[in-house]
Scaffold this active site. Structure first.
Site, short mmCIF file in Angstrom:
data_model
loop_
_atom_site.label_atom_id
_atom_site.label_comp_id
_atom_site.label_asym_id
_atom_site.label_seq_id
_atom_site.Cartn_x
_atom_site.Cartn_y
_atom_site.Cartn_z
N HIS A 127 -12.29 14.50 -47.83
CA HIS A 127 -13.34 13.67 -47.23
C HIS A 127 -12.93 12.20 -47.09
O HIS A 127 -13.61 11.43 -46.41
CB HIS A 127 -14.64 13.72 -48.05
CG HIS A 127 -15.28 15.07 -48.08
ND1 HIS A 127 -15.62 15.75 -46.94
CD2 HIS A 127 -15.66 15.86 -49.11
CE1 HIS A 127 -16.17 16.91 -47.27
NE2 HIS A 127 -16.20 17.01 -48.58
N ASP A 164 -12.21 24.87 -47.38
CA ASP A 164 -13.29 24.36 -48.23
C ASP A 164 -14.63 24.57 -47.50
O ASP A 164 -14.68 24.59 -46.27
CB ASP A 164 -13.06 22.86 -48.46
CG ASP A 164 -13.96 22.26 -49.53
OD1 ASP A 164 -13.50 22.09 -50.66
OD2 ASP A 164 -15.13 21.95 -49.21
N HIS A 166 -16.98 22.58 -47.20
CA HIS A 166 -17.36 21.34 -46.51
C HIS A 166 -16.32 21.01 -45.43
O HIS A 166 -15.13 21.27 -45.62
CB HIS A 166 -17.44 20.17 -47.49
CG HIS A 166 -18.39 20.41 -48.62
ND1 HIS A 166 -17.97 20.86 -49.86
CD2 HIS A 166 -19.74 20.28 -48.68
CE1 HIS A 166 -19.04 20.99 -50.65
NE2 HIS A 166 -20.12 20.64 -49.97
N ASP A 251 -15.21 26.28 -52.95
CA ASP A 251 -16.68 26.20 -52.96
C ASP A 251 -17.29 27.05 -51.85
O ASP A 251 -18.50 27.11 -51.69
CB ASP A 251 -17.17 24.74 -52.88
CG ASP A 251 -16.35 23.90 -51.91
OD1 ASP A 251 -15.55 24.46 -51.14
OD2 ASP A 251 -16.53 22.65 -51.93
#
Ligand SMILES: [Zn+2]
Length: 341
Positions: A127, A164, A166, A251
């Site tokens: 990120h 991931d 995200h 995740d």
């Protein structure tokens, strides 16, 4: 079969974002235990020492003012780079080791000392933007790794796969107008950080070199494997990378407390096998995995253990997923890809 390298270290326990933070040091303790077991269990895996990244390496993807800001957090017991990106006095130093640990792994695989490798470090990185830390991430380790391969090892075309849960907004941003890095992401959408729509496909000379597969909550192995079979594998095949990097966040596992996906250990194994197979075909086997998210300790341990097993096998990926539930989404992404294929 050449050995696989693992980079992990107790130093990664020292980044403390606070007692109730999901990105907690126990994540690494779990993987230190696993890495110790697999390294002791034969000669297939070897633990490599790590080093700190230097300023010039961080500057491959970050501005010097931002690097100075992160360095200054070591003067504070607690500092918030954003609402959920909290540092302690050790965090800057730990983040340097996370980046350096990945670069060390890339050097070892590039030198053909090892067939492939996995860096299990924290804080995560995907990120982190050029001038902004966010989403638990300080420096964008995988993006720095791709640039490092280009600068130091002469890589011309690097593919980064990010599974991931995200969207890897920082990694996308780093290469959005750059055709020398293909960025591919599967992620829950809409969800944090908000980016990663199917029509975000790159800009300027980089148009077509970003591949986003936004997925509705509830997707499991069947959907992910269909996406790999129909979109991810063909996109990487056509790109013909000379290096493959994996932002491996766990995740998207069905037991993860942050994500709402249903991937199992087996699903991660098939995705890993698919990427390892692509690496054997296109990159002379050169592939490196990097830990991103993954917040359920048992799911994290079991999933990483599965990927490690895959790294030492040459099993073909078996895509038995139907993907019926997301057929419309797959068609939408393929329609976008057709502009570039
Ligand atoms: Zn994540």
């Amino acid at each position: 079969m050449p050995r696989s390298a693992i980079v992990t270290d107790p130093v990664f326990l020292k980044h403390e974002p606070g007692p109730y933070h999901p990105e907690h040091p126990q994540r690494i303790q779990t993987l230190l235990d696993l890495a110790g077991e697999v390294a002791a269990g034969g000669d297939r895996f070897e633990l490599l020492p790590l080093r700190a990244a230097v300023q010039a390496e961080l500057e491959l993807c970050h501005g010097s003012d931002y690097i100075d800001l992160v360095r200054s957090t070591s003067e504070h017991n607690r500092f918030a780079l954003d609402g959920d990106t909290i540092t302690c006095r050790d965090s800057f130093g730990v983040a340097l080791m996370a980046v350096g640990g990945f670069l060390q792994l890339l050097d070892a695989v590039a030198a053909a000392d090892y067939g492939n490798g996995f860096t299990m470090a924290r804080p995560p990185g995907h990120h982190a933007l050029r001038n902004r830390g966010m989403g638990f991430c300080l420096f964008n380790t995988v993006a720095i790794g791709a640039r490092y391969l280009q600068e130091k090892h002469g890589a011309r075309r690097v593919a980064i796969m990010d599974w991931d849960v995200h969207h890897g907004n920082g990694s996308q941003d780093a290469f959005y107008d750059d055709p020398s890095v293909l960025f591919l992401s599967t992620h829950q959408y809409p969800y944090y950080p908000g980016t990663g729509a199917a029509d975000e496909a790159g800009n300027g000379r980089g148009e077509g070199y970003t591949v986003n597969v936004p997925l509705p909550a509830g997707c499991g192995d069947a959907e992910y494997l269909a996406v790999f079979r129909d979109i991810i594998v063909p996109a990487i095949e056509r790109y013909e990378p000379d290096w493959l990097l994996v932002s491996a966040g766990f995740d998207s596992h069905r037991d993860d407390p942050l994500g709402a996906m249903g991937v199992t250990e087996r699903g991660f194994g098939v995705m890993a096998n698919a990427l390892l197979e692509l690496a054997r075909r296109h990159t002379g086997g050169k592939i490196a995995f990097l830990l991103e998210g993954g917040y359920d300790l048992a799911a994290l341990r079991n999933s990483v253990a599965t990927v490690l097993e895959c790294m030492q096998s040459e099993e073909a990926a078996s895509f038995d997923g139907s993907g019926e539930r997301i057929a419309t989404r797959i068609r939408e992404v393929l329609r976008i890809r057709e502009r570039y294929w």
